[in-house]
Design an enzyme around this catalytic site. Structure first.
Site, PDB file in Angstrom:
ATOM      1  N   GLY A 106       0.845  -1.073   0.098  1.00 61.37           N
ATOM      2  CA  GLY A 106      -0.210   0.175   0.049  1.00 61.37           C
ATOM      3  C   GLY A 106       0.965   1.250   0.074  1.00 61.37           C
ATOM      4  O   GLY A 106       0.354   2.286  -0.394  1.00 61.37           O
ATOM      5  N   GLU A 129       2.580  -8.452  -2.318  1.00 61.96           N
ATOM      6  CA  GLU A 129       1.268  -8.990  -1.849  1.00 61.96           C
ATOM      7  C   GLU A 129       1.300 -10.272  -2.343  1.00 61.96           C
ATOM      8  O   GLU A 129       0.726 -11.418  -1.693  1.00 61.96           O
ATOM      9  CB  GLU A 129       0.043  -8.086  -2.460  1.00 61.96           C
ATOM     10  CG  GLU A 129      -0.262  -6.828  -1.776  1.00 61.96           C
ATOM     11  CD  GLU A 129       0.662  -5.748  -2.660  1.00 61.96           C
ATOM     12  OE1 GLU A 129       0.345  -4.796  -2.220  1.00 61.96           O
ATOM     13  OE2 GLU A 129       1.492  -6.040  -3.305  1.00 61.96           O
TER      14      GLU A 129
END
Length: 255
Positions: A106, A129
């Site tokens: 993020g 991720e």
């Protein structure tokens, strides 16, 4: 408070402050959206800096918080996650990310929301991720591929590897690499210069580029044409042209 907006001389700094790694939990995401809207609406904010402090930009989402969420919970949350980052990307003013240390997951996706990225020479960026059995969910698959191209984006997303500042510069993931101690200073100089520019024309330029990338070229040219003609109704256009004729380029004082 994990996020704040500090304004000085036309420059608004959205500052992440959630030690030790500026993890972006749900509360921080929601606050990010609030501050992006505030920066959009405030007339005294003419340009924006995204900054995580001297040591780290943002190391990603709060994994411990996400670990407790099941499919239904993330279906309910994922739109809010994306909307927070999209609110930053849609600030209609110049936005620069001042990236120090880690910008992962993020954090990297937040940097992608900026118009320009200045990285410290010790910065490390990436979309890890996949190492959690996930994919980027805050715009990474879309904004990264648009910025550096699909093949390079897939390499970073498929492998989850981190890239150092110099490789990030080569990839086009960042636009400038500077000594760590100078990151905020240089980002502020970039923002402060543009804060003195013609605000409506800058907004027009940003919208033309961003909207044009999402459309076919004829639609993009229509957007450009309409904004170009519309700017002839502004006082800044009158000032800019008059100054150019009377004094030469680069001396106009915009309002």
């Amino acid at each position: 408070m994990t996020l704040s907006l500090e304004v000085s001389e036309g420059v608004g700094t959205i500052r992440l402050d959630r030690p030790p790694m500026n993890a972006l939990d749900i509360a921080t995401q929601d606050r990010l959206r609030e501050l992006a809207v505030e920066a959009t609406d405030r007339a005294d904010v003419r340009a924006v800096i995204l900054y995580g402090g001297e040591k780290v930009f943002a190391a990603g989402a709060d994994i411990k918080e996400m670990q407790t969420m099941d499919h239904a919970a993330m279906v309910a949350r994922s739109r809010g996650l994306q909307e927070a980052f999209t609110a930053v990307a849609r600030i209609p003013k110049p936005v620069v990310a001042a990236v120090t240390g880690y910008a992962l997951g993020g954090g990297c996706e937040l940097a992608l929301c900026a118009d320009y990225r200045i990285a410290a020479d010790n910065a490390k960026l990436g979309q890890p991720e996949i190492l959690l059995g996930l994919i980027p969910g805050a715009g990474g698959t879309q904004r990264l591929s648009r910025l550096i191209g699909p093949s390079r984006a897939k390499d970073l997303i498929f492998t989850g590897r981190m890239v150092k500042a110099e490789e990030a510069l080569t990839l086009g993931l960042v636009d400038r690499v500077v000594p760590a101690a100078e990151v905020y200073e240089q980002a502020h100089a970039w923002a402060a210069k543009l804060a003195q520019g013609p605000a409506i024309a800058l907004r027009a330029a940003k919208e033309c580029v961003d909207a044009g990338l999402e459309a076919d070229i004829d639609t993009g040219l229509t957007i450009e044409r309409n904004w170009f003609a519309g700017l002839f109704a502004t006082e800044d256009r009158e000032r800019g042209m008059r100054s150019f004729v009377e004094e030469g380029p680069g001396k106009a004082k915009f309002v």
